[in-house]
Design a protein around this motif. Structure first.
Motif, PDB file in Angstrom:
ATOM      1  N   MET A 169       0.832  -1.213   0.000  1.00 44.08           N
ATOM      2  CA  MET A 169       0.000   0.000   0.000  1.00 44.08           C
ATOM      3  C   MET A 169       0.866   1.262   0.000  1.00 44.08           C
ATOM      4  N   ALA A 170       1.927   1.244   0.812  1.00 48.12           N
ATOM      5  CA  ALA A 170       2.769   2.442   0.880  1.00 48.12           C
ATOM      6  C   ALA A 170       3.442   2.704  -0.458  1.00 48.12           C
ATOM      7  N   GLU A 171       3.867   1.645  -1.147  1.00 44.94           N
ATOM      8  CA  GLU A 171       4.558   1.858  -2.422  1.00 44.94           C
ATOM      9  C   GLU A 171       3.580   2.275  -3.521  1.00 44.94           C
ATOM     10  N   LEU A 172       2.366   1.694  -3.500  1.00 44.03           N
ATOM     11  CA  LEU A 172       1.357   2.151  -4.468  1.00 44.03           C
ATOM     12  C   LEU A 172       1.081   3.633  -4.261  1.00 44.03           C
ATOM     13  N   SER A 173       1.043   4.001  -2.990  1.00 39.96           N
ATOM     14  CA  SER A 173       0.802   5.397  -2.658  1.00 39.96           C
ATOM     15  C   SER A 173       1.921   6.286  -3.205  1.00 39.96           C
ATOM     16  N   ARG A 174       3.157   5.800  -3.087  1.00 36.41           N
ATOM     17  CA  ARG A 174       4.289   6.586  -3.578  1.00 36.41           C
ATOM     18  C   ARG A 174       4.195   6.766  -5.092  1.00 36.41           C
ATOM     19  N   ILE A 175       3.776   5.714  -5.780  1.00 38.02           N
ATOM     20  CA  ILE A 175       3.699   5.806  -7.245  1.00 38.02           C
ATOM     21  C   ILE A 175       2.695   6.875  -7.658  1.00 38.02           C
ATOM     22  N   GLN A 176       1.502   6.824  -7.038  1.00 32.19           N
ATOM     23  CA  GLN A 176       0.502   7.812  -7.465  1.00 32.19           C
ATOM     24  C   GLN A 176       0.919   9.211  -7.052  1.00 32.19           C
ATOM     25  N   ASN A 177       1.599   9.327  -5.918  1.00 32.38           N
ATOM     26  CA  ASN A 177       2.062  10.650  -5.502  1.00 32.38           C
ATOM     27  C   ASN A 177       3.050  11.225  -6.517  1.00 32.38           C
ATOM     28  N   HIS A 178       4.007  10.404  -6.933  1.00 29.99           N
ATOM     29  CA  HIS A 178       5.018  10.920  -7.848  1.00 29.99           C
ATOM     30  C   HIS A 178       4.424  11.195  -9.221  1.00 29.99           C
ATOM     31  N   MET A 179       3.451  10.373  -9.624  1.00 26.55           N
ATOM     32  CA  MET A 179       2.817  10.652 -10.919  1.00 26.55           C
ATOM     33  C   MET A 179       2.082  11.978 -10.878  1.00 26.55           C
ATOM     34  N   VAL A 180       1.358  12.200  -9.791  1.00 24.94           N
ATOM     35  CA  VAL A 180       0.661  13.483  -9.677  1.00 24.94           C
ATOM     36  C   VAL A 180       1.672  14.615  -9.571  1.00 24.94           C
ATOM     37  N   PHE A 181       2.795  14.343  -8.905  1.00 22.09           N
ATOM     38  CA  PHE A 181       3.840  15.374  -8.824  1.00 22.09           C
ATOM     39  C   PHE A 181       4.267  15.798 -10.222  1.00 22.09           C
ATOM     40  N   VAL A 182       4.533  14.815 -11.076  1.00 18.26           N
ATOM     41  CA  VAL A 182       4.987  15.152 -12.421  1.00 18.26           C
ATOM     42  C   VAL A 182       3.903  15.933 -13.170  1.00 18.26           C
ATOM     43  N   GLY A 183       2.660  15.469 -13.033  1.00 14.03           N
ATOM     44  CA  GLY A 183       1.567  16.172 -13.700  1.00 14.03           C
ATOM     45  C   GLY A 183       1.440  17.604 -13.225  1.00 14.03           C
ATOM     46  N   MET A 184       1.520  17.782 -11.910  1.00 20.06           N
ATOM     47  CA  MET A 184       1.362  19.121 -11.351  1.00 20.06           C
ATOM     48  C   MET A 184       2.571  20.005 -11.669  1.00 20.06           C
ATOM     49  N   LEU A 185       3.733  19.387 -11.751  1.00 20.75           N
ATOM     50  CA  LEU A 185       4.919  20.163 -12.108  1.00 20.75           C
ATOM     51  C   LEU A 185       4.756  20.761 -13.500  1.00 20.75           C
ATOM     52  N   LEU A 186       4.264  19.935 -14.417  1.00 19.31           N
ATOM     53  CA  LEU A 186       4.050  20.437 -15.770  1.00 19.31           C
ATOM     54  C   LEU A 186       2.975  21.510 -15.775  1.00 19.31           C
ATOM     55  N   ASN A 187       1.977  21.360 -14.892  1.00 19.72           N
ATOM     56  CA  ASN A 187       0.979  22.407 -14.713  1.00 19.72           C
ATOM     57  C   ASN A 187       1.649  23.719 -14.346  1.00 19.72           C
ATOM     58  N   ASP A 188       2.552  23.619 -13.362  1.00 19.09           N
ATOM     59  CA  ASP A 188       3.232  24.826 -12.893  1.00 19.09           C
ATOM     60  C   ASP A 188       4.094  25.433 -13.983  1.00 19.09           C
ATOM     61  N   LEU A 189       4.618  24.583 -14.857  1.00 17.46           N
ATOM     62  CA  LEU A 189       5.484  25.093 -15.908  1.00 17.46           C
ATOM     63  C   LEU A 189       4.682  25.655 -17.077  1.00 17.46           C
ATOM     64  N   GLY A 190       3.372  25.426 -17.058  1.00 23.64           N
ATOM     65  CA  GLY A 190       2.557  26.026 -18.086  1.00 23.64           C
ATOM     66  C   GLY A 190       1.899  25.050 -19.045  1.00 23.64           C
ATOM     67  N   ALA A 191       2.219  23.764 -18.922  1.00 22.97           N
ATOM     68  CA  ALA A 191       1.552  22.762 -19.764  1.00 22.97           C
ATOM     69  C   ALA A 191       0.222  22.430 -19.105  1.00 22.97           C
ATOM     70  N   MET A 192      -0.695  23.368 -19.194  1.00 24.40           N
ATOM     71  CA  MET A 192      -1.888  23.329 -18.363  1.00 24.40           C
ATOM     72  C   MET A 192      -2.689  22.057 -18.559  1.00 24.40           C
ATOM     73  N   TYR A 193      -2.694  21.222 -17.546  1.00 29.75           N
ATOM     74  CA  TYR A 193      -3.628  20.140 -17.311  1.00 29.75           C
ATOM     75  C   TYR A 193      -3.431  18.852 -18.089  1.00 29.75           C
TER      76      TYR A 193
END
Lengths: 211, 581
Positions: free
Chosen positions: B314-338
């Motif tokens: 469970m903890a590792e699955l959680s880490r995977i989704q966290n990092h995936m969302v991190f990458v998505g949100m990072l691109l959001n912040d950089l301007g690749a909106m959504y």
């Protein structure tokens, strides 16, 4: 919306122009436009904001109901989705955002915290529900509400919009003062101070027992 | 895994500082007590002579019955191994004063401010001792045991006034102000002069105006947040700018301070479990993990074998989704909106399905119990996890990389933009992927192993440049390593009971203290729990990764352009629920 739904059934339209003419009331046409383009304020407070994002992502796709255009500025937003715990430190900012939104505006309290404090109600920095300050139109239960629940709440808001009438709407009424929905911004003192309640606070503080 | 200090260390220090350092002899406690006046000297020796370079936690405890205040420090080595606990005890007479360790360990900065805010411990020598979670002017220090909140009912839960008869009432009806409010006697709100962040702006003024070419230029103060689309919640930063270069920064937090510690001290030990879900709301499973480990350490109970594997999965699955969302949100912040975020959320939904299947809730899982987990993972769910970790997620990670890692815009935006170097990161207590991207292979799953991570074959992801691009790549690396762990875990998960204890509402926790830490996706997540043998914790403190990581934010941002600030903040991957608690 299809022509059939927009038309009022009590008028007989000749058969040959039925697909070209629709007879409706201004209210219906106007509300149809408004309910289909509710722009929420892009405004996340806590956990619920993540479910709000999930509701906009692929699987749930809130765009189907015409309310996916998140506006980060309150000047362009129609609806404030209070998604998360409202704290005393944050509430002046929320009120300021609300006051900056143009009429007509709606408030949706998403989740237990925004509706009434939720699991954190007993906390010293928590406002027990945004309705202590703002007029809330729809409450969505859940901690956090699932995206389905959020969408259901949005549909409830659309139903509410459908029932409004231009004639009665305060934001078109010239007699009503401009700041009809203006809420005074609370002040951070020894505790949160609502300017509307100064007299009450003063009286209660004077009556307080002990030191 | 006990983190008691090695005995040689204790002897060294007590001999090195005779009469100043004494071992803590209270049952259930470890470490040693340092005389207040010599604290800075001892801490310097601990850092320079013993090599404990990472001060992770600074916590205050109010021992009201003994009329003492205590400040507890937890120091570790970035090379791994057990930690060192040292503490200062001062009489509980105002002003409670303890020397500040900011100049020895800069990572103490925000944590000392928190202890001042919530416990009223004055750290002498702290350069900027202001309130941090509450606002300046707030009445009282909430975590003191003799301070009562406006909705105070009883000392501890379960409240006798409600239980067992099931009575209920509105908390508002019992408060003289009919709300969650508390004012001093004869208070007049109209005469109150609000502070309006003057102390904050005063602290930013230390960046003096330099006049070049005889011209005097003004610094501009820009407030970002608390309502800003790129601050990942209600984070606020007050920036001082020279042109578009950042010359000073103060994080302003507390906009989501939900009084986690105070509520946690009223709750019973088990009642705190669902509250930990709401800390880092992306990773409720990791939060549960940290808290369960902490209390298990105190109770000295084993964890059921199958449950250990379920926890890791469970903890590792959680880490995977966290990092995936991190990458998505990072691109959001950089301007690749959504669009990248939509890809991330697609995978996240599949992982949340598994969480929902085992725990009943998508986000707030409340899944761990002391000694194991609350429900077993059914075979069909296990099969779903297998499908995910063997088929779907590895392919999707490749797809992420194919779409992003070589993308020219992304590379030119990220490559070479400094985030933080290793030395500064350690000094300021940064943990997690940001530290590892700077070249320090410090992962608690290896450095201070817990649960069954030592049984799997995996590598600590590490990158060496410490720029934004490495910070992005390390998240992808960690997703791959987590998949490796998962693939082994789902294959080797044993059958058997899922909890070593009987299901119970109230656990018996012996008196003592416990500091349990895990590698959460954001860094070191630790809990510090003090029990006095009663059903409720005496002190319950969360040491969140996000909160300590932003101590370094100013160092990261000074000298960079304001346009990069949003991306730099995104790199730290903060979550306000955890940061403000």
């Amino acid at each position: 919306m299809e022509n059939e739904k927009l038309s009022l059934p009590q008028y007989d339209i000749p058969e040959d122009i039925q697909n070209a003419v629709a007879i409706t009331t201004l209210d219906r046409l106007y509300n149809w436009g408004r309910r289909s383009s509710v722009w929420p304020l892009m405004f996340g407070l806590a956990c619920c904001a993540i479910e709000m994002i999930a509701a906009q992502a692929g699987r749930y796709d809130m765009a189907r109901f015409g309310m996916e255009v998140m506006r980060p500025t309150p000047r362009q937003a129609d609806m404030m989705l209070v998604s998360g715990t409202v704290t005393k430190k944050m509430v002046p900012a929320i009120i300021r955002l609300y006051n900056q939104m143009p009429e007509p505006k709606y408030v949706v309290a998403m989740g237990a915290c925004a509706s009434g404090g939720g699991p954190f109600k007993e906390g010293y920095n928590v406002v027990a529900g945004i309705d202590k300050f703002l007029p809330v139109d729809v409450y969505i239960p859940g901690c956090p509400p699932t995206p389905q629940a959020l969408i259901a709440g949005m549909i409830k808001l659309q139903e509410k919009i459908d029932k409004q009438s231009i004639k009665k709407a305060p934001w078109y009424n010239k007699k009503v003062k401009e700041d009809v929905n203006f809420v005074p911004v609370p002040v951070l003192g020894p505790d949160l101070m609502d300017p509307r309640r100064y007299e009450e606070i003063k009286a209660a503080a004077a009556a307080k027992e002990g030191a | 895994m006990m983190t008691a200090p090695a005995s040689t260390t204790t002897i060294d220090l007590t001999q090195r500082f005779p009469g100043v350092v004494t071992p803590d002899a209270r049952p259930g406690y470890s470490g040693f007590i340092v005389e207040k006046d010599k604290l800075v000297e001892v801490a310097t020796a601990i850092r320079d002579e013993l090599g404990f370079d990472l001060l992770t936690a600074v916590t205050g405890v109010d021992y009201l019955p003994e009329n003492k205040m205590e400040v507890v420090y937890h120091a570790y080595k970035t090379t791994g191994g057990p930690g060192l606990v040292f503490r200062v005890q001062v009489p509980r007479v105002d002003p409670v004063e303890v020397p500040s360790l900011v100049h020895v360990y800069p990572s103490a900065d925000l944590q000392e401010r928190e202890a001042w805010d919530l416990l009223g411990i004055k750290f002498t020598g702290h350069p900027d001792l202001r309130r941090i979670l509450m606002w300046e002017g707030y009445e009282g220090h909430p975590l003191r045991k003799d301070w009562q909140e406006p909705f105070y009912e009883e000392e501890v839960k379960p409240f006798k006034s409600r239980w067992p008869d099931g009575k209920f009432f509105m908390a508002e009806d019992r408060n003289p102000f009919k709300d969650n409010l508390k004012f001093p006697q004869n208070f007049d709100p109209e005469k109150w002069i609000p502070e309006n962040d003057e102390m904050l702006y005063q602290s930013l003024k230390r960046y003096t105006v330099k006049s070049e070419d005889g011209m005097t230029t003004d610094r501009i103060v820009v407030n970002m947040g608390p309502q800003h689309p790129s601050t990942h919640g209600v984070f606020r930063a007050a920036l001082t700018l020279d042109g578009e270069t950042i010359v000073g920064l103060k994080p302003v937090v507390g906009y989501l301070h939900r009084n986690h510690d105070k509520i946690g001290e009223r709750n019973t030990f088990l009642q705190n479990m669902p509250f930990t879900d709401r800390l880092d709301y992306f990773n409720s499973m990791s939060n549960n993990f940290g808290y369960a480990i902490t209390v298990e350490k105190l109770m000295k109970i084993p964890v059921a074998e199958r449950a250990e594997y379920i926890r890791v999965i469970m903890a590792e699955l959680s880490r995977i989704q966290n990092h995936m969302v991190f990458v998505g949100m990072l691109l959001n912040d950089l301007g690749a909106m959504y669009t990248p975020a939509l890809y991330a959320f697609e995978e996240r939904e599949l992982i949340l399905d598994i969480f929902e299947a085992v725990s009943g809730s998508r986000m707030m899982c409340n899944y761990f119990r002391f000694g194991g987990v609350v429900r077993d993972v059914p075979d069909d769910v296990l099969q779903k996890i297998k499908d995910l970790v063997f088929d779907r997620l590895p392919g999707k990670t490749d797809e992420f990389e194919r779409l992003l890692s070589e993308n020219e815009v992304l590379v030119s935006r990220l490559k070479g933009v400094k985030v933080v170097d290793a030395e500064t990161a350690v000094k300021y207590g940064v943990t997690g992927p940001v530290l590892r991207a700077a070249g320090v292979p410090y992962d608690l799953r290896r450095a201070d192993p817990y649960s069954v991570y030592d049984r799997f074959d995996w590598d600590v992801a590490v990158r060496h440049n410490g720029d934004m691009y490495d910070n992005y790549l390390i998240r992808i690396d960690e997703i791959r390593q987590s998949l490796r762990i998962l693939q082994q875990a789902v294959k080797t998960i044993p059958q058997g009971p899922i909890n070593s204890q009987k299901p119970q509402y109230q656990v018996r926790v012996p008196a003592g203290e416990s500091y349990g830490r895990i590698e959460s996706p954001k860094g070191e997540l630790a809990f510090y729990v003090v029990s006095n043998g009663k059903p409720n914790p005496w002190r319950y403190h969360v040491r969140p990764a996000s909160f300590v990581n932003i101590t370094c934010l100013e160092q990261m941002c000074i000298g960079t352009k304001i346009a990069d600030f949003v991306a730099l903040l995104g790199m730290l991957d903060i979550v306000m629920g955890e940061l403000d608690r």
